[in-house]
Design an enzyme around this catalytic site. Structure first.
Site, PDB file in Angstrom:
ATOM      1  N   TYR A   1      37.309  41.730  37.488  1.00 38.64           N
ATOM      2  CA  TYR A   1      37.210  43.445  37.780  1.00 38.64           C
ATOM      3  C   TYR A   1      36.592  44.017  36.444  1.00 38.64           C
ATOM      4  O   TYR A   1      37.257  43.835  35.386  1.00 38.64           O
ATOM      5  CB  TYR A   1      38.800  43.817  37.862  1.00 38.64           C
ATOM      6  CG  TYR A   1      39.511  43.376  38.907  1.00 38.64           C
ATOM      7  CD1 TYR A   1      39.983  42.039  39.195  1.00 38.64           C
ATOM      8  CD2 TYR A   1      39.801  44.138  40.038  1.00 38.64           C
ATOM      9  CE1 TYR A   1      40.701  41.664  40.139  1.00 38.64           C
ATOM     10  CE2 TYR A   1      40.432  43.742  41.366  1.00 38.64           C
ATOM     11  CZ  TYR A   1      40.750  42.507  41.161  1.00 38.64           C
ATOM     12  OH  TYR A   1      41.605  42.037  42.539  1.00 38.64           O
TER      13      TYR A   1
ATOM     14  N   TYR B   1      50.194  42.019  40.635  1.00 36.04           N
ATOM     15  CA  TYR B   1      49.193  41.531  41.295  1.00 36.04           C
ATOM     16  C   TYR B   1      49.918  40.346  42.235  1.00 36.04           C
ATOM     17  O   TYR B   1      49.342  40.152  43.399  1.00 36.04           O
ATOM     18  CB  TYR B   1      48.260  41.079  40.058  1.00 36.04           C
ATOM     19  CG  TYR B   1      46.702  40.890  40.942  1.00 36.04           C
ATOM     20  CD1 TYR B   1      45.956  41.785  40.924  1.00 36.04           C
ATOM     21  CD2 TYR B   1      46.609  39.494  41.469  1.00 36.04           C
ATOM     22  CE1 TYR B   1      44.690  41.289  41.412  1.00 36.04           C
ATOM     23  CE2 TYR B   1      45.410  39.278  42.051  1.00 36.04           C
ATOM     24  CZ  TYR B   1      44.404  40.276  41.982  1.00 36.04           C
ATOM     25  OH  TYR B   1      43.085  40.071  42.638  1.00 36.04           O
TER      26      TYR B   1
ATOM     27  N   HIS C   1      44.611  30.365  42.003  1.00 37.34           N
ATOM     28  CA  HIS C   1      44.160  31.094  40.926  1.00 37.34           C
ATOM     29  C   HIS C   1      45.467  31.374  39.919  1.00 37.34           C
ATOM     30  O   HIS C   1      46.499  32.027  40.437  1.00 37.34           O
ATOM     31  CB  HIS C   1      43.331  32.307  41.336  1.00 37.34           C
ATOM     32  CG  HIS C   1      41.819  32.090  41.525  1.00 37.34           C
ATOM     33  ND1 HIS C   1      41.081  33.088  41.428  1.00 37.34           N
ATOM     34  CD2 HIS C   1      41.322  30.982  42.201  1.00 37.34           C
ATOM     35  CE1 HIS C   1      39.821  32.450  41.868  1.00 37.34           C
ATOM     36  NE2 HIS C   1      40.090  31.052  42.349  1.00 37.34           N
TER      37      HIS C   1
END
Ligand SMILES: Cc1cc2nc3c(=O)[nH]c(=O)nc-3n(C[C@H](O)[C@H](O)[C@H](O)COP(=O)(O)OP(=O)(O)OC[C@H]3O[C@@H](n4cnc5c(N)ncnc54)[C@H](O)[C@@H]3O)c2cc1C
Length: 397
Positions: A208, A392, A79
């Site tokens: 999100y 992240y 991703h």
């Protein structure tokens, strides 16, 4: 077939066969360090426990390097970003563009665990299921001892060192006097209601969502299985929600202007998970070490739990390799400080993601406007977006 019951003595005794314990064992064996893993539950339970699913690049690198990357490379989904959703629109965070080329991988924790167990068993490495550890004694002596039960018999495993990879409710921590440990903790006033559904993910990347009704997350386990979460009040009974109510609530929270629609499918699993931040330090006392969830918990919003567990045991395995190869204990001495730096960074990021995206039942209109302003800032500023992206994807190990 070789007996699975280990001898009564080993170099490193490992309590728990979650990702931390299994990976530590694999790394130690590759360095020629003798170890034994004792796990309370049976193999099927450990392999099917639904948990994390996002792997940082450094986690993938470690798994590949230890021979556990073959299926991950075949079936894992690379991703290059995530999307944030608020005020009925979405903003994409482009990981490679913001971090100099880094990305993450979607590959379920269940699959990481299956791969590591298979390697362990193929290697005839000592790994006992259904062997609950009752206590660890002598952590401040030369011979710490693990007391466990196997096949109805009480047994003892004498070790040079014991590593507690036994999660938040584990027993290894109890081998360390309370006066030597400090736990910092925050419990959140909401939980996650997670479902697995047999339906292709409605988006290629994770979404999100901040919404006035509460947080929601669209995630996936494969091209055909979706993983979705809803913020719910603590104490919510997952069985009290009909499938239709779950999908309706997800629809409402992911709503955006335009034609996008959330695809529905049969819900195959459901569970409610309370959210907690917790760090116990130091992560070593005498000859007892703590790793993974045994030492720290993050709310899953930042996707850090499994990655921190992998980071801890990678640092620890290197330290043991140095000790047993050269007699150099400096890695073990520096273990706790080295890990806690990464742990506290992940705690801060997970807290930031959680409190920016969830609706606290006690929050005011002012608090909500601050959250929305923060999200607008991430969309408007490359620096703010890069800060999120760097956290992240995580740091190299
Ligand atoms: C319900 C749940 C959902 C989660 N979802 C997410 C998510 O969506 N995203 C995310 O990033 N993270 C998630 N996490 C966090 C992530 O899964 C953990 O950080 C990760 O599992 C840590 O691995 P570990 O090996 O340290 O601990 P664990 O996976 O907890 O493994 C500990 C092992 O020790 C064993 N054990 C415990 N006590 C004993 C004993 N006395 N004797 C022998 N064995 C023992 C346990 O049975 C277990 O197998 C979730 C965690 C939980 C609990």
């Amino acid at each position: 077939m070789k007996s699975l019951i280990p001898s009564a003595r080993t170099a490193v005794g490992i309590v728990g066969a979650g990702p931390a314990g299994l990976l530590l064992s694999r790394l130690l064996r590759q360095s020629g360090v003798d170890c034994v893993v004792l796990e309370a539950r049976d193999r099927a339970y450990v392999e099917q426990r639904q948990r994390a699913g996002v792997l940082e690049q450094s986690t993938v690198d470690v798994l590949r390097a230890c021979g556990a990357g073959e299926r991950l490379d075949r079936e894992g989904l690379a991703h290059d970003g995530v999307e944030l959703s608020w005020n009925r629109h979405r903003h994409r965070i482009d990981f490679p563009g913001l971090t100099g080329g880094k990305r993450v991988w979607v590959y379920a924790q269940t699959e990481v665990v299956k791969d590591l167990i298979e390697l362990q068993l193929a290697d005839a490495a000592p790994l006992l299921f259904e062997a609950p550890v009752g206590a660890v004694t002598g952590a401040d002596t030369e011979r710490p001892t693990i007391h466990y039960t196997y096949a109805g018999e009480q047994r003892e495993l004498e070790c040079d060192y014991v590593v507690g990879c036994d999660g938040y409710h584990g027993v290894t921590r109890q081998a360390i006097p309370d006066s030597e440990l400090h736990t910092s903790e925050r419990v959140y006033p909401y939980s996650w209601f997670g479902i697995l559904a047999d339906v292709a993910p409605s988006n290629d990347e994770l979404v999100y969502a901040h919404s006035p009704r509460g947080f929601a997350l669209l995630s996936m386990r494969s091209h055909t299985v979706s993983r979705l979460y809803l913020q719910v009040p603590n104490g919510t009974d997952p069985e009290a929600w009909s499938d239709e109510r779950i999908w309706d609530e997800l629809d409402a929270r992911f709503a955006v202007d335009g034609a996008w629609k959330l695809a529905r499918g049969p819900i195959t699993q459901r569970a409610v998970l309370p959210l907690r931040s917790s760090v116990t330090e130091p992560m070593r006392w005498g000859r007892a070490f703590l790793a993974g969830d045994a030492a720290h918990i993050v709310p899953p919003t930042g996707a850090k739990g499994l990655n921190l567990a992998v980071a801890d045991v990678t640092v620890l395995a290197r330290a043991f390799a140095k000790l047993y190869a050269d007699g150099d204990a400096s890695g073990l001495d520096g273990y706790s400080d080295a890990c806690l730096r990464r742990v506290w960074r992940a705690e801060q990021f997970s807290y930031f993601m959680t409190t920016t995206l969830h609706v606290d039942p006690a929050q005011s209109g002012f608090d909500t406007r601050l959250q929305l302003s923060q999200l607008d800032r991430i969309a408007a500023s490359g620096h703010a977006a890069a800060e999120l992206a760097e956290n992240y994807v995580g740091d190299a190990l």
